[in-house]
Scaffold this active site. Structure first.
Site: not given
Lengths: 202, 296
Positions: A81, A173, A175
């Site tokens: 991002c 994302h 994560e």
């Protein structure tokens, strides 16, 4: 396991989430705020966050050139991002400076403001047939990509996961999800680069 | 590929992207640009900063929407705006306008003296203030995607933010070593849902991002709060009530990033070339002028 050390640029953003994901994927995670820390990693993730903030901090703390030099010498880099914006060649319609390590023009907030932030089941052939749970938050997309850039996944007709040699960029994302496949993919990139380097040195 | 917007993950996720950053109160598009140029991760669009709201008295409401719009047009970073506690119609208007985050804030005059906004039903994420863990978990139960210490806004005095940050983190630490059979009673004492209390006890942290707000006026204040466990900093009056806003904004960003490195804090202070805002001794404020007790 733990044979590669992967840094997470920790000037601003969701650093801890990436550190956990790296450890789960079998890498050793290290916070990178300084040149010393940067010199101690085999690969680097630039996390999610605000691209204007992080680019200014990279400049203020004299990390731009050392980071460019490491990546041009082959160190794997993954921008998620904000990280993809920072790594890009240019930001469409903006004079915002970037590192210019990934030959793409990105559009910031391409899907819209926060109200358009979304979760999407994304097809990523490189990760297998099971779709990837992609979380897009005020996300950019790849508007134009150079000929040496592989587009690994697209959404609404625009690249959202791209790779050019040792540089990986994602609009979303991984994560923030429990799915570790993309972190495992990056750990493999870092491992391969490290083995390659050792072989060359020998 | 169907898209799901407004989920818990994307609401909490935006707060996660702001971590390690500074969110600055601004009252004009020009101030918003100064904040962005200094490295702010977001701005809070307001008509008046808390110190001026405090001075002006009267009823403080949601900002002028035309002004919020102009600030949204001026910058590329996220724009937050404040709604009064319990005023869900102000929040609906701000969501419709397209702000990225809503602060249901005790700095404005509360619209409901009993209930907060039911934030879960909104697509836009909310941040709320808290003085202790029970208050933080009640706000999260209502749907807050981010928590900040309340501090005492507009005071230029860090003491209340320190008190609130310590209270939240000390209680979290204590919960991590509390036997499971005692957690229901702890939830009762905290006035918070058992499920959230059990989650905090297991993970040793809030399920959402925790920032500091209320009283930060110098780089050292920011470093202090980060070392006490804040994941980022709100600066209200501290920047544009200082004598050199550009320098203060940049210095507070630098000190927040390198909060554990005193040499960076030294450089940040040296670069201020101006005075910090005047502060107020919070103990001398009459109870009717305290903002933090609003909403519980």
């Amino acid at each position: 396991m733990g044979d590669v050390t992967i840094g997470v640029l920790a000037l601003q953003g969701d650093v801890g989430e990436h550190m956990h994901a790296i450890e789960r994927a079998g890498g050793r995670a290290l916070e990178v705020k300084t040149l010393d820390a940067l010199n101690g990693v085999d690969g680097l993730i630039v996390p999610g966050g605000e691209s204007t903030t992080v680019m200014k901090l990279l400049e203020r703390f004299s990390l731009v050139e050392p980071l460019r030099a490491r990546v041009r010498a082959g160190m794997p880099l993954w921008g998620t991002c904000m990280g993809m914006i920072v790594a890009a060649r240019e930001v469409v319609g903006s004079p915002q400076p970037t590192l210019g390590l990934l030959d793409v023009a990105v559009r910031r907030n391409a899907f819209g403001r926060q109200s358009e932030s979304a979760e999407v089941e994304l097809d990523v052939a490189a990760l297998g047939s099971r779709p990837f749970p992609a979380v897009f938050i005020r996300a950019p997309w790849v508007e134009r990509a150079g000929s040496s850039v592989d587009v690994l996944a697209s959404l609404d007709g625009h690249g959202v996961l791209v790779r050019q040699g040792n540089v990986l960029g994602s609009s979303f994302h991984p994560e923030l999800t429990g799915d570790g496949r993309l972190h495992a993919y990056f750990v493999e990139m870092v491992r391969a680069a490290k083995i390659g380097k050792r072989t060359t040195a020998a | 590929m169907p898209k799901e917007t407004g989920t818990l993950t994307v609401k909490r996720g935006l707060a996660q992207m702001l971590k390690g950053g500074v969110i600055m109160d601004v009252v004009t598009p020009d101030q918003a640009l100064i904040a962005q140029e200094a490295g702010a991760v977001a701005v809070m669009a307001l008509e008046r900063i808390p110190a001026d709201i405090r001075a002006a008295g009267g009823v403080a409401r949601m900002s002028d929407l035309e002004l919020v719009s102009r600030i949204m047009d001026a910058v590329t970073i996220p724009v937050m705006a404040k709604a009064r506690i319990g005023h869900f119609a102000e929040a609906q208007a701000l969501q419709e306008l397209g702000v990225d985050f809503i602060d249901e804030s005790e700095v404005l005059t509360p619209a409901d003296d009993l209930f907060h906004i039911s934030k879960e039903s909104f697509k836009v994420p909310f941040v709320c203030g808290a003085r202790d863990l029970g208050e933080a978990l009640r706000r999260i139960a209502e749907g807050a995607a981010m928590i900040r210490s309340k501090g005492e806004a507009g005071s230029g005095n860090i003491v209340e933010a320190v008190r609130h940050m310590r209270a939240i983190n000390d209680t979290i630490r204590a919960l991590t070593v509390t036997p499971k059979e005692e957690l229901v009673a702890r939830a009762r004492d905290l006035g918070a849902p058992y499920e959230l209390v059990a989650d905090v006890a297991e993970k040793g942290r809030l399920p959402v991002v925790l920032f500091c707000a209320g009283g930060v006026s110098t780089p050292a204040d920011a470093s202090l709060m980060m070392q006490l466990g804040a994941e980022g900093i709100f600066v209200g009056s501290g920047i544009f009530k200082s004598s050199n806003p550009k320098a203060f904004a940049k210095a507070i960003v630098d000190a927040t990033t390198h909060y554990a490195d005193p040499s960076v804090v030294v450089d940040a202070h040296k670069a201020l070339s101006g005075r910090a805002m005047e502060g107020i001794d919070v103990r001398k404020l009459p109870e009717s002028e305290l903002l933090a007790p609003r909403g519980n």
